[in-house]
Design an enzyme around this catalytic site. Structure first.
Site, PDB file in Angstrom:
ATOM      1  CB  CYS A 180      -9.495 -10.033  18.071  1.00  0.00           C
ATOM      2  SG  CYS A 180      -7.840 -10.287  18.767  1.00  0.00           S
TER       3      CYS A 180
ATOM      4  CB  CYS B 299      -4.832 -15.833  15.236  1.00  0.00           C
ATOM      5  SG  CYS B 299      -4.686 -14.621  13.904  1.00  0.00           S
TER       6      CYS B 299
ATOM      7  CB  CYS C  47     -10.165  -9.811  13.568  1.00  0.00           C
ATOM      8  SG  CYS C  47      -8.844 -10.096  12.358  1.00  0.00           S
TER       9      CYS C  47
ATOM     10  NE  ARG D  32       4.575   1.946   6.187  1.00  0.00           N
ATOM     11  CZ  ARG D  32       4.479   3.180   5.724  1.00  0.00           C
ATOM     12  NH1 ARG D  32       5.399   3.659   4.905  1.00  0.00           N
ATOM     13  NH2 ARG D  32       3.462   3.946   6.065  1.00  0.00           N
TER      14      ARG D  32
ATOM     15  CG  ASP E  76      -9.790  -1.187  10.640  1.00  0.00           C
ATOM     16  OD1 ASP E  76      -9.584  -0.022  10.253  1.00  0.00           O
ATOM     17  OD2 ASP E  76      -8.884  -1.941  11.046  1.00  0.00           O
TER      18      ASP E  76
ATOM     19  CG  ASP F 138      -5.646   1.318   7.669  1.00  0.00           C
ATOM     20  OD1 ASP F 138      -5.377   1.878   6.595  1.00  0.00           O
ATOM     21  OD2 ASP F 138      -4.965   0.412   8.159  1.00  0.00           O
TER      22      ASP F 138
ATOM     23  CE  LYS G  90      -2.040   1.866  10.185  1.00  0.00           C
ATOM     24  NZ  LYS G  90      -1.089   1.420   9.147  1.00  0.00           N
TER      25      LYS G  90
ATOM     26  NE  ARG H  20      -3.761   0.035   2.400  1.00  0.00           N
ATOM     27  CZ  ARG H  20      -3.750  -1.065   3.141  1.00  0.00           C
ATOM     28  NH1 ARG H  20      -2.800  -1.245   4.044  1.00  0.00           N
ATOM     29  NH2 ARG H  20      -4.656  -1.985   2.991  1.00  0.00           N
ATOM     30  CE1 TYR H  21       0.223   4.262   3.893  1.00  0.00           C
ATOM     31  CE2 TYR H  21       0.447   2.022   4.718  1.00  0.00           C
ATOM     32  CZ  TYR H  21      -0.223   3.235   4.705  1.00  0.00           C
ATOM     33  OH  TYR H  21      -1.319   3.417   5.489  1.00  0.00           O
TER      34      TYR H  21
ATOM     35  NE  ARG I 252      -4.715  -8.413   7.051  1.00  0.00           N
ATOM     36  CZ  ARG I 252      -3.610  -7.943   7.616  1.00  0.00           C
ATOM     37  NH1 ARG I 252      -3.172  -8.465   8.756  1.00  0.00           N
ATOM     38  NH2 ARG I 252      -2.925  -6.977   7.055  1.00  0.00           N
TER      39      ARG I 252
END
Length: 354
Positions: free
Chosen positions: A107, A103, A110, A94, A273, A310, A317, A90-91, A112
Site C-alpha cells: 500500500c 505482503c 503504509c 496485548r 499516519d 495513533d 491509539k 505498547r499496551y 511500516r
C-alpha cells in the site's frame, strides 16, 4: 485491467501493464528503489486508471519522493516498544507478534513502508520466534496477541497453525487477532486449511480485515471472507482514511455497508499516519471528523467504525471522532445527528418523546 502480467513487482512491470505513463516511468523507478511495489492480479483487475480509488492505493506516484517535515520513518513508534525481534509491546494487555515483513501488495500509505518488502527483514528465524514466545510467556499481563507483519496470511497453513497452537499453550493468552489484507487482494490464498489453522487456537481467534473501498469486495473476496466466517472465525475491519479513496460520506458509507453485509464488524478507521511520502493521501483531522459526523446520521450503528489516531512517537491509539456532549453549568447539552442541541436531563415537565 485485463491481461495484466502478474505479479507486478517493479516500475517497468507497472508500465507494461499500462499503470504508469512512459513520461512518469523514471520518477516511479526512483520511488520503487526506496519503497516496495506489489500488485496482485486480483488488484490489477480492479484498477481502471492510476488515479482511481484502487490505483491511488497501490500504484506508486512521484509524490512519494516528497517527505514533509512532520513525517517519520517509524510514525507510531514501534521501535521504542520492541523489546525483542518480532514483538511490539505498547499496551499492558496485548502485544504485536510480527512473524514476517512481506505482503502480497504494498500500500502506498503504509506506516511500516520503511520496514516491509521483499528485500526487508523476511521472516523471523526459529530462534527469534522462540525468543518472541518466551517474551509472551514471561509477561502474564498479556491477554491478547495480535499477529501482523507484513501479512500473516502469506504464511502456509502449517506455519499459521504452529503459531496458533504455540500461543494457545500459553495460559494467559486468551485472544488471538490476525491482521490481513489477503481476503480482498489475493482471495484464493484463503483456503479451508488456512481457516482451520486459525481455529487451532481453540479460543477467541479473530481476523481483522483491511479494506479501504467498496470495490475491493469482489465475488472472489466475498467468498474468501465467507470461508473464514463460516468456519467460525469472527471478523472485524480496519481501514485508513485516504484522499481520493474513501474521503466522502458516500464512499465511506458504501465501504462500511460492504463490511457489514459480509459479516465483518466495522472496527477501526485510522487517520493516516505520518509515514514518509504519504502527505498526498492524508486527510486533515477536521475533514475526518466532519465525515464521521455525517455517517452518524445516516448509517446504522452496527456499521459505524471508531475513528482513531495513533499518536506519533508510540504514545498509543485514541478516538478522535466528533464530540456530541458539552457542559452547560451543572447539566449537559447533547447534539443530535442533525446538529440540534438538547438539554440533558430535559427540563422538568418536558414530556416530549422521539
Amino acid at each position: 485491467m485485463s491481461g495484466v502480467p502478474v505479479p507486478i513487482r517493479d516500475a517497468d512491470a507497472l508500465a507494461r501493464a499500462g499503470l504508469v505513463a512512459p513520461e512518469r516511468l523514471d520518477a516511479i523507478r526512483r520511488v520503487a528503489e526506496r519503497y516496495a511495489v506489489g500488485v496482485t492480479g486480483d488488484v490489477a483487475a480492479l484498477i481502471e486508471h492510476p488515479d482511481d480509488p484502487m490505483g491511488l492505493q497501490f500504484v506508486p506516484r512521484a509524490e512519494e519522493l516528497e517527505t514533509e517535515a512532520e513525517e517519520r520513518a517509524d510514525p507510531i513508534g514501534d521501535a521504542a516498544h520492541a523489546p525483542v525481534p518480532g514483538i511490539v509491546h505498547r499496551y499492558p494487555d496485548r502485544v504485536l507478534l510480527k512473524p514476517l515483513h512481506v505482503c502480497p501488495v504494498y500500500c502506498r500509505f503504509c506506516f511500516r513502508r520503511e520496514m516491509v518488502g521483499p528485500d526487508g527483514l523476511g521472516t523471523l528465524s526459529a530462534a527469534e520466534f522462540d525468543t518472541a514466545l518466551d517474551y509472551v510467556r514471561d509477561h502474564p499481563a498479556i491477554w491478547e496477541v495480535v499477529v501482523t507483519g507484513g501479512d500473516p496470511f502469506l504464511l502456509s497453513p502449517r506455519r499459521l497453525r504452529a503459531i496458533a497452537e504455540a500461543l494457545a499453550a500459553i495460559p494467559h493468552v486468551r485472544v488471538l487477532r490476525v491482521h490481513t489484507r489477503v481476503p480482498v487482494v489475493s482471495p484464493a490464498l484463503v483456503t479451508p486449511e488456512l481457516a482451520a489453522a486459525l481455529r487451532a487456537f481453540g479460543g477467541a481467534a479473530f481476523v481483522a480485515l483491511h479494506a479501504n473501498h467498496a470495490r475491493e469486495f469482489t465475488p472472489q473476496a466475498e467468498a474468501a471472507i465467507a470461508r473464514l466466517v463460516d468456519a467460525g472465525v469472527p471478523m472485524v475491519s480496519q481501514s485508513v482514511l485516504l484522499r481520493g479513496v474513501n474521503d466522502t460520506a458516500e464512499a465511506m458509507e458504501a465501504l462500511m455497508r460492504r463490511f457489514t453485509e459480509n459479516r465483518v464488524k466495522p472496527y477501526y478507521l485510522h487517520q493516516g499516519d505520518l509515514a514518509p511520502g504519504t502527505s498526498h493521501l492524508r486527510v486533515p483531522l477536521a475533514e475526518g471528523r466532519a465525515l464521521m459526523r455525517r455517517l452518524r446520521g445516516q448509517l446504522s450503528g452496527l456499521a459505524q467504525p471508531t475513528y482513531v489516531l495513533d499518536i506519533p512517537g508510540g504514545h498509543g491509539k485514541v478516538p478522535v471522532g466528533p464530540a456530541y456532549l458539552e457542559r452547560d453549568g451543572e447539566a449537559w447539552r447533547v447534539e443530535d445527528p442533525q446538529g440540534t442541541l438538547h438539554p440533558y436531563p430535559p427540563p422538568a415537565g418536558d414530556a416530549s418523546v422521539d
